[in-house]
Design a protein around this motif. Structure first.
Motif, mmCIF file in Angstrom:
data_model
loop_
_atom_site.group_PDB
_atom_site.id
_atom_site.type_symbol
_atom_site.label_atom_id
_atom_site.label_comp_id
_atom_site.label_asym_id
_atom_site.label_seq_id
_atom_site.Cartn_x
_atom_site.Cartn_y
_atom_site.Cartn_z
ATOM 1 N N ASN A 1 0.840 -1.189 0.000
ATOM 2 C CA ASN A 1 0.000 0.000 0.000
ATOM 3 C C ASN A 1 0.882 1.248 0.000
ATOM 4 O OD1 ASN A 1 -1.855 2.042 0.463
ATOM 5 N ND2 ASN A 1 -2.907 0.992 2.114
ATOM 6 N N PRO A 2 0.797 2.105 -1.040
ATOM 7 C CA PRO A 2 1.629 3.313 -1.058
ATOM 8 C C PRO A 2 1.171 4.381 -0.073
ATOM 9 C CG PRO A 2 0.148 3.318 -2.932
ATOM 10 C CD PRO A 2 -0.034 1.989 -2.250
ATOM 11 N N ARG A 3 -0.019 4.200 0.520
ATOM 12 C CA ARG A 3 -0.566 5.132 1.518
ATOM 13 C C ARG A 3 -0.612 6.556 0.957
ATOM 14 N NH1 ARG A 3 -1.271 2.457 6.118
ATOM 15 N NH2 ARG A 3 -0.050 0.557 6.471
ATOM 16 N N LEU A 4 -1.293 6.696 -0.170
ATOM 17 C CA LEU A 4 -1.449 7.983 -0.823
ATOM 18 C C LEU A 4 -2.922 8.371 -0.820
ATOM 19 C CD1 LEU A 4 0.872 7.331 -3.892
ATOM 20 C CD2 LEU A 4 1.409 8.713 -1.898
ATOM 21 N N ASP A 5 -3.194 9.654 -0.600
ATOM 22 C CA ASP A 5 -4.535 10.223 -0.693
ATOM 23 C C ASP A 5 -5.512 9.679 0.334
ATOM 24 O OD1 ASP A 5 -3.788 11.823 -2.822
ATOM 25 O OD2 ASP A 5 -4.249 10.288 -4.282
ATOM 26 N N ASN A 6 -5.023 9.016 1.394
ATOM 27 C CA ASN A 6 -5.894 8.514 2.465
ATOM 28 C C ASN A 6 -6.995 7.604 1.944
ATOM 29 O OD1 ASN A 6 -4.476 9.996 4.389
ATOM 30 N ND2 ASN A 6 -5.758 11.795 4.104
ATOM 31 N N GLU A 7 -6.710 6.848 0.881
ATOM 32 C CA GLU A 7 -7.730 6.001 0.279
ATOM 33 C C GLU A 7 -7.168 4.621 -0.024
ATOM 34 O OE1 GLU A 7 -10.730 6.692 0.198
ATOM 35 O OE2 GLU A 7 -10.908 8.864 0.240
ATOM 36 N N THR A 8 -8.061 3.729 -0.451
ATOM 37 C CA THR A 8 -7.638 2.399 -0.829
ATOM 38 C C THR A 8 -6.614 2.477 -1.954
ATOM 39 O OG1 THR A 8 -8.366 0.300 -1.788
ATOM 40 C CG2 THR A 8 -9.601 2.251 -2.417
ATOM 41 N N PRO A 9 -5.596 1.621 -1.941
ATOM 42 C CA PRO A 9 -4.578 1.684 -2.999
ATOM 43 C C PRO A 9 -5.110 1.318 -4.374
ATOM 44 C CG PRO A 9 -4.234 -0.236 -1.591
ATOM 45 C CD PRO A 9 -5.269 0.611 -0.920
ATOM 46 N N ASP A 10 -6.270 0.687 -4.461
ATOM 47 C CA ASP A 10 -6.796 0.271 -5.768
ATOM 48 C C ASP A 10 -7.228 1.443 -6.642
ATOM 49 O OD1 ASP A 10 -6.315 -2.392 -5.600
ATOM 50 O OD2 ASP A 10 -8.332 -2.969 -4.996
ATOM 51 N N ILE A 11 -7.295 2.666 -6.099
ATOM 52 C CA ILE A 11 -7.577 3.799 -6.977
ATOM 53 C C ILE A 11 -6.368 4.130 -7.837
ATOM 54 C CG2 ILE A 11 -9.295 4.773 -5.410
ATOM 55 C CD1 ILE A 11 -7.261 6.900 -4.641
ATOM 56 N N HIS A 12 -5.193 3.619 -7.458
ATOM 57 C CA HIS A 12 -3.979 3.862 -8.239
ATOM 58 C C HIS A 12 -3.780 2.708 -9.220
ATOM 59 C CE1 HIS A 12 -3.320 7.097 -5.462
ATOM 60 N NE2 HIS A 12 -3.302 6.259 -4.449
ATOM 61 N N SER A 13 -4.767 2.527 -10.057
ATOM 62 C CA SER A 13 -4.780 1.440 -11.036
ATOM 63 C C SER A 13 -5.762 1.811 -12.129
ATOM 64 C CB SER A 13 -5.206 0.123 -10.369
ATOM 65 O OG SER A 13 -5.382 -0.904 -11.323
ATOM 66 N N ASP A 14 -5.561 1.297 -13.335
ATOM 67 C CA ASP A 14 -6.626 1.419 -14.322
ATOM 68 C C ASP A 14 -7.855 0.708 -13.778
ATOM 69 O OD1 ASP A 14 -5.447 2.935 -16.366
ATOM 70 O OD2 ASP A 14 -4.368 1.205 -17.110
ATOM 71 N N GLY A 15 -8.997 1.324 -13.924
ATOM 72 C CA GLY A 15 -10.234 0.759 -13.410
ATOM 73 C C GLY A 15 -11.328 1.798 -13.478
ATOM 74 N N MET A 16 -12.434 1.523 -12.803
ATOM 75 C CA MET A 16 -13.552 2.461 -12.863
ATOM 76 C C MET A 16 -14.366 2.434 -11.585
ATOM 77 S SD MET A 16 -16.078 0.454 -15.503
ATOM 78 C CE MET A 16 -17.517 1.430 -15.083
ATOM 79 N N GLN A 17 -15.149 3.479 -11.393
ATOM 80 C CA GLN A 17 -16.044 3.594 -10.253
ATOM 81 C C GLN A 17 -17.426 3.983 -10.753
ATOM 82 O OE1 GLN A 17 -12.258 5.693 -8.572
ATOM 83 N NE2 GLN A 17 -14.067 6.513 -7.539
ATOM 84 N N ILE A 18 -18.440 3.405 -10.145
ATOM 85 C CA ILE A 18 -19.823 3.776 -10.427
ATOM 86 C C ILE A 18 -20.511 4.080 -9.102
ATOM 87 C CG2 ILE A 18 -22.074 2.903 -11.178
ATOM 88 C CD1 ILE A 18 -20.825 1.623 -13.512
ATOM 89 N N TYR A 19 -21.294 5.148 -9.107
ATOM 90 C CA TYR A 19 -22.060 5.574 -7.943
ATOM 91 C C TYR A 19 -23.526 5.683 -8.342
ATOM 92 C CZ TYR A 19 -17.492 7.037 -6.181
ATOM 93 O OH TYR A 19 -16.174 7.076 -5.764
#
Length: 301
Positions: free
Chosen positions: A160-178
């Motif tokens: 975990n790079p511990r960046l942006d106080n969030e899950t490390p999986d945001i630092h990857s190609d991918g997507m989010q839906i809300y």
């Protein structure tokens, strides 16, 4: 100086003391509404009042007045014009050929919706997406086709790079839906913030048709009514996501939603940028939680 940025819901206050010398302030604490500052020469007490602040220092009391009420105009939140996107309702799931036609003529995410880090948007050939949506009975479908030269996926066992106080999986190609609950057709703003849910999808390089799926922290938990299929393609990746809504969609009803595509590069530790339906900006310190206040509206017909 190093600092920690924390975010949380609810009310509170941040007490910050500026001093000419870093050694002059020994302690800062609160005692109810009173702020107590212990310095090298004594203790000062600051107590807010209806007119300003009362300062007690060295046996002397000083009253500062002239407190101004906050401007109501400046206190208003930034308004957001709700985008509306047509969501056709079908009796059955369309064929793959018809879905391809819907994607070809569907909506585009490009530089007008790009959130950058250090570098500007590279162009539609480097990073862009087409998407469409529709409903069948009580299920809403999103189809997303992302164009990207190479898909960089964060391994699930990476540190975990511990960046942006969030899950490390945001630092990857991918997507989010809300998405939220269906809204009153006569006043979508009233109900569009209820039960706001969000989830993150990261492709699995070992099983290209699968994806890691998790709820976004701080939002309503997902349930078992989410179906996801994911695929890495020669031109990027594709995803089909569907969710069950509480009732059959009526013509004119609304469903608030948002769509975000994360961009990663091989030589980076932090994501390079995002394509976000809710608008452009910067990715630093954003985290991976989109606000329902900037949601778009899926309009059933």
């Amino acid at each position: 100086q190093p600092f920690i940025l924390r975010r949380c819901a609810g009310t509170g206050r941040w007490v910050h003391v500026f001093a000419r010398s870093p050694d002059s302030v020994r302690e800062v604490r609160t005692d109810g509404a009173t702020i107590v500052v212990r310095t090298a020469t004594g203790t000062d007490k600051l107590r807010p009042s209806g007119e300003g602040v009362v300062i007690e220092s060295g046996g002397v009391t000083v009253r500062l007045a002239g407190l101004r009420a906050a401007s109501r105009g400046n206190a208003k939140p930034v308004s957001h014009t709700l985008q509306r996107f047509r969501c056709p309702v079908f009796d059955n799931v369309p064929s793959s050929q018809n879905i391809e036609k819907m994607l070809a003529t569907g909506h585009v995410l490009d530089g007008t919706r790009y959130r950058r880090s250090e570098h500007d948007y590279g162009g539609v050939d480097e990073f862009s997406a087409r998407w469409c949506m529709f409903a069948v009975a009580r299920r809403v479908f999103w189809h997303v086709d992302v164009r990207k030269d190479h898909v960089y996926v964060r391994p699930p066992d990476a540190s975990n790079p511990r960046l942006d106080n969030e899950t490390p999986d945001i630092h990857s190609d991918g997507m989010q839906i809300y998405f939220g609950d269906m809204s009153d057709p006569n006043d979508p703003s009233e109900n569009s913030h209820q039960a706001w849910r969000g989830f993150l999808l990261v492709p699995d390089e070992r099983e290209p048709q699968n994806a890691r799926v998790r709820s976004v922290r701080g939002l309503s938990a997902l349930d078992d009514n989410i179906d996801v299929s994911f695929g890495i393609t020669d031109t990027g990746f594709r995803a089909t996501v569907s969710t069950v809504i509480p009732a059959l969609p009526q013509s004119g009803a609304y469903l608030p939603f948002d769509l975000v595509i994360n961009e990663m590069h091989e030589d980076r530790e932090r994501r390079a940028g995002q394509l976000a339906l809710s608008g452009p900006g910067w990715v630093y310190l954003r985290g991976d939680r989109e606000s329902p206040h900037t949601a778009s509206l899926c309009v059933f017909d």
